[in-house]
Design a protein around this motif. Sequence first.
Motif, PDB file in Angstrom:
ATOM      1  N   ASN A 229       0.647  -1.385  -0.272  1.00 40.42           N
ATOM      2  CA  ASN A 229       0.132   0.319  -0.319  1.00 40.42           C
ATOM      3  C   ASN A 229       0.976   1.467   0.142  1.00 40.42           C
ATOM      4  O   ASN A 229       0.506   2.395  -0.390  1.00 40.42           O
ATOM      5  CB  ASN A 229      -0.824   0.374   1.235  1.00 40.42           C
ATOM      6  CG  ASN A 229      -1.752  -0.951   1.568  1.00 40.42           C
ATOM      7  OD1 ASN A 229      -2.416  -1.649   0.650  1.00 40.42           O
ATOM      8  ND2 ASN A 229      -2.769  -1.551   1.967  1.00 40.42           N
ATOM      9  N   ALA A 230       1.697   1.364   0.895  1.00 41.81           N
ATOM     10  CA  ALA A 230       2.698   2.687   1.032  1.00 41.81           C
ATOM     11  C   ALA A 230       3.373   3.183  -0.596  1.00 41.81           C
ATOM     12  O   ALA A 230       3.754   2.229  -1.283  1.00 41.81           O
ATOM     13  CB  ALA A 230       4.109   1.959   1.935  1.00 41.81           C
ATOM     14  N   PRO A 231       3.684   4.328  -0.516  1.00 44.39           N
ATOM     15  CA  PRO A 231       4.685   4.741  -2.030  1.00 44.39           C
ATOM     16  C   PRO A 231       5.201   4.340  -1.720  1.00 44.39           C
ATOM     17  O   PRO A 231       6.425   4.264  -3.001  1.00 44.39           O
ATOM     18  CB  PRO A 231       4.337   6.471  -2.062  1.00 44.39           C
ATOM     19  CG  PRO A 231       3.562   6.958  -0.951  1.00 44.39           C
ATOM     20  CD  PRO A 231       3.116   5.368   0.120  1.00 44.39           C
ATOM     21  N   SER A 232       6.622   4.249  -0.773  1.00 37.94           N
ATOM     22  CA  SER A 232       7.727   3.955  -1.130  1.00 37.94           C
ATOM     23  C   SER A 232       8.103   2.664   0.323  1.00 37.94           C
ATOM     24  O   SER A 232       7.600   2.420   0.875  1.00 37.94           O
ATOM     25  CB  SER A 232       8.308   4.939  -0.892  1.00 37.94           C
ATOM     26  OG  SER A 232       8.762   5.258   0.646  1.00 37.94           O
ATOM     27  N   ASP A 233       8.890   1.703  -0.117  1.00 40.45           N
ATOM     28  CA  ASP A 233       9.754   0.605   1.203  1.00 40.45           C
ATOM     29  C   ASP A 233       9.863   0.901   2.343  1.00 40.45           C
ATOM     30  O   ASP A 233      10.097   0.967   3.525  1.00 40.45           O
ATOM     31  CB  ASP A 233      10.361  -0.611  -0.110  1.00 40.45           C
ATOM     32  CG  ASP A 233      10.329  -0.714  -1.015  1.00 40.45           C
ATOM     33  OD1 ASP A 233       8.657  -0.813  -1.114  1.00 40.45           O
ATOM     34  OD2 ASP A 233      11.136  -1.907  -1.536  1.00 40.45           O
ATOM     35  N   ASP A 234      10.752   2.351   2.425  1.00 35.81           N
ATOM     36  CA  ASP A 234      11.061   3.317   3.628  1.00 35.81           C
ATOM     37  C   ASP A 234      10.114   3.919   3.938  1.00 35.81           C
ATOM     38  O   ASP A 234       9.685   4.798   4.803  1.00 35.81           O
ATOM     39  CB  ASP A 234      11.843   3.994   3.315  1.00 35.81           C
ATOM     40  CG  ASP A 234      12.035   4.668   2.269  1.00 35.81           C
ATOM     41  OD1 ASP A 234      10.852   5.243   1.796  1.00 35.81           O
ATOM     42  OD2 ASP A 234      12.844   5.842   1.908  1.00 35.81           O
TER      43      ASP A 234
END
Length: 439
Positions: A229-234
Amino acid sequence: MNQKSHGTMYTRRRILQMFAASGLVAVPAACAGPGSGGGGDQGGGGGEALPTDGPVEGEISFAHWRAEDQAVLEKMFARFSEEYPDASVSQDISPSNDYQSNALQRIRSGNVGDLFVAFRGAQFVDMVDAGLYADLSGTDVVERYDPALIDVGQSDGTQYGLPYQLVFNQPVSNLDILESVGVTEPPPDWDSFLAMCEDVVAAGLVPMAWPGGEIGNAGHLFNCMVMNNAPSDDMCAKIESGEYACTDDWFLTTLAQYAELRPYFQPNATGTAVEPAQQLFAQGDAALLVTGSFHITAVRELGAQFPVGMAPPVTVSADERKYVGIRNATFILGVNTASDNQAGALELLRFLSETEAASTYANGTVQHLTVADVTYDNEDLAATSDWLSKETLLAPRFQFTDLDIRNAAEQACIDVVGGDSPEQAAEKAQGIIDQRIGS
């Protein structure tokens, strides 16, 4: 549990401590052994140079939190003492919560933990900053590990620790139950996961045994829910920095999906501890144990006889999916800069890193490892070893270095399962996070 000797059995370390405490003598740093007298007081993980050879003798203290590994390790350490008859190993074991809270101070004292471990994330960062980890860069022991799996033991390019365990922080599945409802592969997308849960309910069973009453164990599900769901892995690091917020659309979507899962947890899920969740799964009343591979041993000890697999929720469609699951490299082994037996600690680390010893540990504790060329004879390890080559994300919850911020974000998920709206839970969590960022 083996403890340090007391009474009339005084080690050189104990004698030095007694003199120093009485004020009768000032002990020069050189007398305390390499790395002592300041290893715990300087930032950046530096101490004196780690001795790569020297006599392997005396008592070597190994500090860790896994009491369930004690018996296997005792047998392994007996073999170590056969090889080094002048040395012995004692295990200093604390419950995981206590280890999180107290290990740094206990280890920096030099009284325990010649060889020690840290959790990936905040604890490892704190221990490196406190100067507890001796620099392992360039030692032969590093070469015994898969280089792709040990970067979490690095800081600023220096290899301070070696993550020993490779675990999967994702739901463990009862393959007999899933097969009985027509599921033979992990669901590839969100709709399939919900359909699986519906089929399990229709069979009169609980889809997911979830320890929502323990935030530390409840949070393992968080990894899977945000991975796609998140826009980036961090994403978690960016929540902590303020670049992302719990009120962002992607996080609200995640919370809304937690709400969709409400009917599929056991009753009183937000008040359930990990042991009752394990029992529910072990007795065949739940299709999934929503923690991770590290609890397979516990459910076997509770009498579970069924074959196990893993079935993490994928919260997007198959064509949007980046990751199919979660892995974590943890139990980060290191040599204590405050130890007066660093040569022994390093040799013990070498021993644990040998293929034969690592295979014994892996199969005896049901843990996949980061050591190269480990042989998995245990049926559960062999059955789940295909996950070693799948596209998995390194568990993002351990990106948080501020545990108050991590707890706030994860508590929002628990609150939604408990009945709060996603918007209410997100606003509450972000209020706490904003205070922490601003403090």
